[in-house]
Motif scaffolding. Structure first.
Motif, PDB file in Angstrom:
ATOM      1  N   ILE A 246       3.747 -36.066  19.302  1.00  0.00           N
ATOM      2  CA  ILE A 246       2.710 -36.067  18.271  1.00  0.00           C
ATOM      3  C   ILE A 246       1.780 -34.856  18.377  1.00  0.00           C
ATOM      4  O   ILE A 246       1.095 -34.522  17.403  1.00  0.00           O
ATOM      5  N   THR A 247       1.802 -34.160  19.509  1.00  0.00           N
ATOM      6  CA  THR A 247       0.929 -32.991  19.676  1.00  0.00           C
ATOM      7  C   THR A 247       1.684 -31.674  19.537  1.00  0.00           C
ATOM      8  O   THR A 247       1.102 -30.616  19.758  1.00  0.00           O
ATOM      9  N   ASN A 248       2.960 -31.740  19.147  1.00  0.00           N
ATOM     10  CA  ASN A 248       3.781 -30.524  19.089  1.00  0.00           C
ATOM     11  C   ASN A 248       4.442 -30.412  17.711  1.00  0.00           C
ATOM     12  O   ASN A 248       5.536 -30.927  17.483  1.00  0.00           O
ATOM     13  N   THR A 249       3.788 -29.724  16.796  1.00  0.00           N
ATOM     14  CA  THR A 249       4.289 -29.592  15.429  1.00  0.00           C
ATOM     15  C   THR A 249       5.610 -28.832  15.377  1.00  0.00           C
ATOM     16  O   THR A 249       6.527 -29.218  14.640  1.00  0.00           O
ATOM     17  N   THR A 250       5.734 -27.785  16.143  1.00  0.00           N
ATOM     18  CA  THR A 250       6.961 -26.976  16.140  1.00  0.00           C
ATOM     19  C   THR A 250       8.156 -27.803  16.586  1.00  0.00           C
ATOM     20  O   THR A 250       9.248 -27.722  16.003  1.00  0.00           O
ATOM     21  N   LEU A 251       7.956 -28.605  17.616  1.00  0.00           N
ATOM     22  CA  LEU A 251       9.037 -29.461  18.112  1.00  0.00           C
ATOM     23  C   LEU A 251       9.482 -30.450  17.037  1.00  0.00           C
ATOM     24  O   LEU A 251      10.679 -30.680  16.851  1.00  0.00           O
ATOM     25  N   ARG A 252       8.522 -31.019  16.326  1.00  0.00           N
ATOM     26  CA  ARG A 252       8.866 -31.977  15.269  1.00  0.00           C
ATOM     27  C   ARG A 252       9.707 -31.301  14.184  1.00  0.00           C
ATOM     28  O   ARG A 252      10.684 -31.875  13.689  1.00  0.00           O
ATOM     29  N   ASP A 253       9.334 -30.096  13.805  1.00  0.00           N
ATOM     30  CA  ASP A 253      10.101 -29.354  12.790  1.00  0.00           C
ATOM     31  C   ASP A 253      11.517 -29.068  13.281  1.00  0.00           C
ATOM     32  O   ASP A 253      12.492 -29.176  12.519  1.00  0.00           O
ATOM     33  N   ASN A 254      11.647 -28.710  14.553  1.00  0.00           N
ATOM     34  CA  ASN A 254      12.973 -28.430  15.119  1.00  0.00           C
ATOM     35  C   ASN A 254      13.859 -29.668  15.105  1.00  0.00           C
ATOM     36  O   ASN A 254      15.056 -29.600  14.780  1.00  0.00           O
ATOM     37  N   PHE A 255      13.287 -30.800  15.453  1.00  0.00           N
ATOM     38  CA  PHE A 255      14.064 -32.046  15.473  1.00  0.00           C
ATOM     39  C   PHE A 255      14.523 -32.432  14.065  1.00  0.00           C
ATOM     40  O   PHE A 255      15.641 -32.902  13.872  1.00  0.00           O
ATOM     41  N   ARG A 256      13.666 -32.236  13.083  1.00  0.00           N
ATOM     42  CA  ARG A 256      14.055 -32.588  11.709  1.00  0.00           C
ATOM     43  C   ARG A 256      15.158 -31.664  11.207  1.00  0.00           C
ATOM     44  O   ARG A 256      16.038 -32.082  10.445  1.00  0.00           O
ATOM     45  N   ASN A 257      15.153 -30.429  11.637  1.00  0.00           N
ATOM     46  CA  ASN A 257      16.244 -29.506  11.281  1.00  0.00           C
ATOM     47  C   ASN A 257      17.540 -29.904  11.979  1.00  0.00           C
ATOM     48  O   ASN A 257      18.620 -29.845  11.384  1.00  0.00           O
ATOM     49  N   GLU A 258      17.433 -30.303  13.245  1.00  0.00           N
ATOM     50  CA  GLU A 258      18.613 -30.753  13.988  1.00  0.00           C
ATOM     51  C   GLU A 258      19.226 -32.004  13.351  1.00  0.00           C
ATOM     52  O   GLU A 258      20.440 -32.193  13.359  1.00  0.00           O
ATOM     53  N   ALA A 259      18.371 -32.853  12.802  1.00  0.00           N
ATOM     54  CA  ALA A 259      18.847 -34.099  12.203  1.00  0.00           C
ATOM     55  C   ALA A 259      19.799 -33.839  11.047  1.00  0.00           C
ATOM     56  O   ALA A 259      20.758 -34.589  10.834  1.00  0.00           O
ATOM     57  N   ILE A 260      19.576 -32.787  10.304  1.00  0.00           N
ATOM     58  CA  ILE A 260      20.417 -32.480   9.139  1.00  0.00           C
ATOM     59  C   ILE A 260      21.865 -32.277   9.554  1.00  0.00           C
ATOM     60  O   ILE A 260      22.792 -32.872   8.989  1.00  0.00           O
ATOM     61  N   SER A 261      22.092 -31.446  10.577  1.00  0.00           N
ATOM     62  CA  SER A 261      23.465 -31.187  11.027  1.00  0.00           C
ATOM     63  C   SER A 261      24.051 -32.381  11.770  1.00  0.00           C
ATOM     64  O   SER A 261      25.243 -32.681  11.655  1.00  0.00           O
ATOM     65  N   HIS A 262      23.215 -33.098  12.520  1.00  0.00           N
ATOM     66  CA  HIS A 262      23.696 -34.265  13.272  1.00  0.00           C
ATOM     67  C   HIS A 262      24.182 -35.358  12.330  1.00  0.00           C
ATOM     68  O   HIS A 262      25.234 -35.969  12.559  1.00  0.00           O
ATOM     69  N   LEU A 263      23.439 -35.596  11.272  1.00  0.00           N
ATOM     70  CA  LEU A 263      23.792 -36.663  10.338  1.00  0.00           C
ATOM     71  C   LEU A 263      25.083 -36.363   9.581  1.00  0.00           C
ATOM     72  O   LEU A 263      25.782 -37.283   9.152  1.00  0.00           O
ATOM     73  N   LYS A 264      25.411 -35.090   9.425  1.00  0.00           N
ATOM     74  CA  LYS A 264      26.656 -34.736   8.744  1.00  0.00           C
ATOM     75  C   LYS A 264      27.877 -35.291   9.481  1.00  0.00           C
ATOM     76  O   LYS A 264      28.880 -35.625   8.862  1.00  0.00           O
ATOM     77  N   ASN A 265      27.784 -35.375  10.802  1.00  0.00           N
ATOM     78  CA  ASN A 265      28.896 -35.911  11.598  1.00  0.00           C
ATOM     79  C   ASN A 265      29.063 -37.414  11.427  1.00  0.00           C
ATOM     80  O   ASN A 265      30.085 -37.974  11.832  1.00  0.00           O
ATOM     81  N   HIS A 266      28.041 -38.065  10.842  1.00  0.00           N
ATOM     82  CA  HIS A 266      28.094 -39.506  10.639  1.00  0.00           C
ATOM     83  C   HIS A 266      28.138 -39.868   9.154  1.00  0.00           C
ATOM     84  O   HIS A 266      27.863 -41.001   8.786  1.00  0.00           O
ATOM     85  N   ASN A 267      28.490 -38.883   8.354  1.00  0.00           N
ATOM     86  CA  ASN A 267      28.651 -39.101   6.920  1.00  0.00           C
ATOM     87  C   ASN A 267      29.703 -40.175   6.669  1.00  0.00           C
ATOM     88  O   ASN A 267      30.754 -40.184   7.300  1.00  0.00           O
ATOM     89  N   SER A 268      29.415 -41.103   5.754  1.00  0.00           N
ATOM     90  CA  SER A 268      30.325 -42.234   5.526  1.00  0.00           C
ATOM     91  C   SER A 268      31.698 -41.785   5.047  1.00  0.00           C
ATOM     92  O   SER A 268      32.710 -42.410   5.379  1.00  0.00           O
ATOM     93  N   GLU A 269      31.767 -40.706   4.291  1.00  0.00           N
ATOM     94  CA  GLU A 269      33.058 -40.218   3.807  1.00  0.00           C
ATOM     95  C   GLU A 269      33.916 -39.691   4.952  1.00  0.00           C
ATOM     96  O   GLU A 269      35.118 -39.954   5.024  1.00  0.00           O
ATOM     97  N   ILE A 270      33.288 -38.956   5.868  1.00  0.00           N
ATOM     98  CA  ILE A 270      34.011 -38.406   7.022  1.00  0.00           C
ATOM     99  C   ILE A 270      34.508 -39.526   7.937  1.00  0.00           C
ATOM    100  O   ILE A 270      35.672 -39.544   8.357  1.00  0.00           O
TER     101      ILE A 270
END
Length: 338
Positions: free
Chosen positions: A299-323
């Motif tokens: 909660i005290t690290n804005t940059t870290l939060r932004d990095n995690f949200r960017n990582e989530a985009i690519s991570h979620l692609k591996n769990h796409n229902s179509e794949i």
């Protein structure tokens, strides 16, 4: 081709296995297979599926449907439904969603029978590497999908709440740890809130714990939520807490919350690290101080939060229902081809 899915529990019950059974049935229906689901769960009068559901079957019903099938998929071992396969050589796929042991980690007689039953399977699938490590070496790992058409970020919802816990209110899931961690965090002057979504036998005890720590104004208890209502709540929160004190086989809630923009903080055990990827923080299971430290750090690290949200985009692609759906389709196609 005819596919029978065996699932001890199914809708309207809510859980990982129930959700996955629906997902598989719909995937195979869309691929033009004839699909039937056999389950012990009672139905509701107005249910509508694109496949037939046989509920609370008699022995003769189970025999009839397995005889009809060209291939059987057992969504988690359920010997009360799969026993007729002892007398036929029809292809069998067994999918593991949980450990081959009791909740207290003891190997019961039921588990020993299930281990023997694995020899009957033509293909064994596990939803995480953690699970596969306790199964035969040729086990195929297909990690769980999330419902990407439902769980997504809604830019029209204001994300003005802090932490959310989502799950059954039982001691194994660690909701008391989440409450105590919020208390310790607020003692540091950070003034954060927590929403607890779910029902279970520990709910009243958790409310009493909240009151004893003078957190009634900081903790909002909600009953179990589903569908769009759940998506809306997740979109209001910044962080997800998954403080399970038992070894979670995977952790679908991590993907669902991540897809709605929450950053997860999860126990470092079982299949949870696989569900998380690099899109959040891990802490040592059951360690209150470690959990509080990770909450404060995030909660005290804005940059870290932004990095995690960017990582989530690519991570979620591996769990796409179509794949994930294609992987399950390939398993069936290969077995039928053989």
């Amino acid at each position: 081709m005819n596919i029978v899915l065996l699932s001890h529990k199914f809708l309207p019950d809510i859980g990982g296995i129930e959700t996955m059974t629906l997902f598989l049935a719909e995937i195979y229906c869309k691929a033009n297979y004839n699909v039937k689901v056999i389950t012990w769960t009672q139905g509701i009068s107005n249910e509508k599926f694109s496949f037939k559901v046989i509920r609370q079957p008699k022995a003769i019903d189970i025999i009839k449907e397995i005889k009809w099938a060209d291939i059987v998929l057992e969504n988690n071992p359920t010997m009360r439904l799969s026993w007729p396969l002892l007398f036929t050589n029809k292809p069998l796929v067994i999918v593991f969603h949980t450990w081959l042991q009791r909740t207290n980690a003891r190997i019961g007689w039921q588990d020993r029978i299930k281990k023997l039953w694995l020899k009957r399977a033509n293909k064994i699938i596990a939803v995480s590497n953690a699970l596969a490590n306790n199964l035969p070496k040729n086990t195929l790992v297909i990690k769980n999908p999330y419902r990407d058409t439902l769980f997504k970020i809604d830019e029209n919802i204001v994300r003005d709440k802090d932490f959310v816990f989502l799950g059954r209110l039982v001691s194994d899931k660690g909701p008391d740890l989440a409450i105590t961690a919020l208390y310790e965090l607020n003692k540091k002057g950070l003034d954060k809130n927590l929403t607890i979504i779910g029902d279970g036998p520990e709910k009243e005890n958790l409310k009493k714990l909240s009151s004893s720590l003078d957190l009634d104004s900081k903790i909002n208890f909600k009953s179990s939520l589903f569908g769009e209502e759940l998506v809306m709540q997740l979109n209001k929160h910044n962080f997800l807490l998954v403080p399970s004190v038992w070894e979670e086989p995977f952790g679908l809630v991590v993907l669902e919350a991540m897809a709605c923009g929450c950053i997860p903080i999860v126990s470092n055990s079982g299949g949870l690290p696989e569900a998380l990827g690099n899109a959040g923080l891990l802490f040592d299971k059951g360690n209150l101080n470690a959990l509080v430290e990770k909450m404060e750090y995030l909660i005290t690290n804005t940059t870290l939060r932004d990095n995690f949200r960017n990582e989530a985009i690519s991570h979620l692609k591996n769990h796409n229902s179509e794949i994930i759906g294609k992987k399950y389709l390939d398993v069936v196609k290969n077995l039928l081809r053989k």
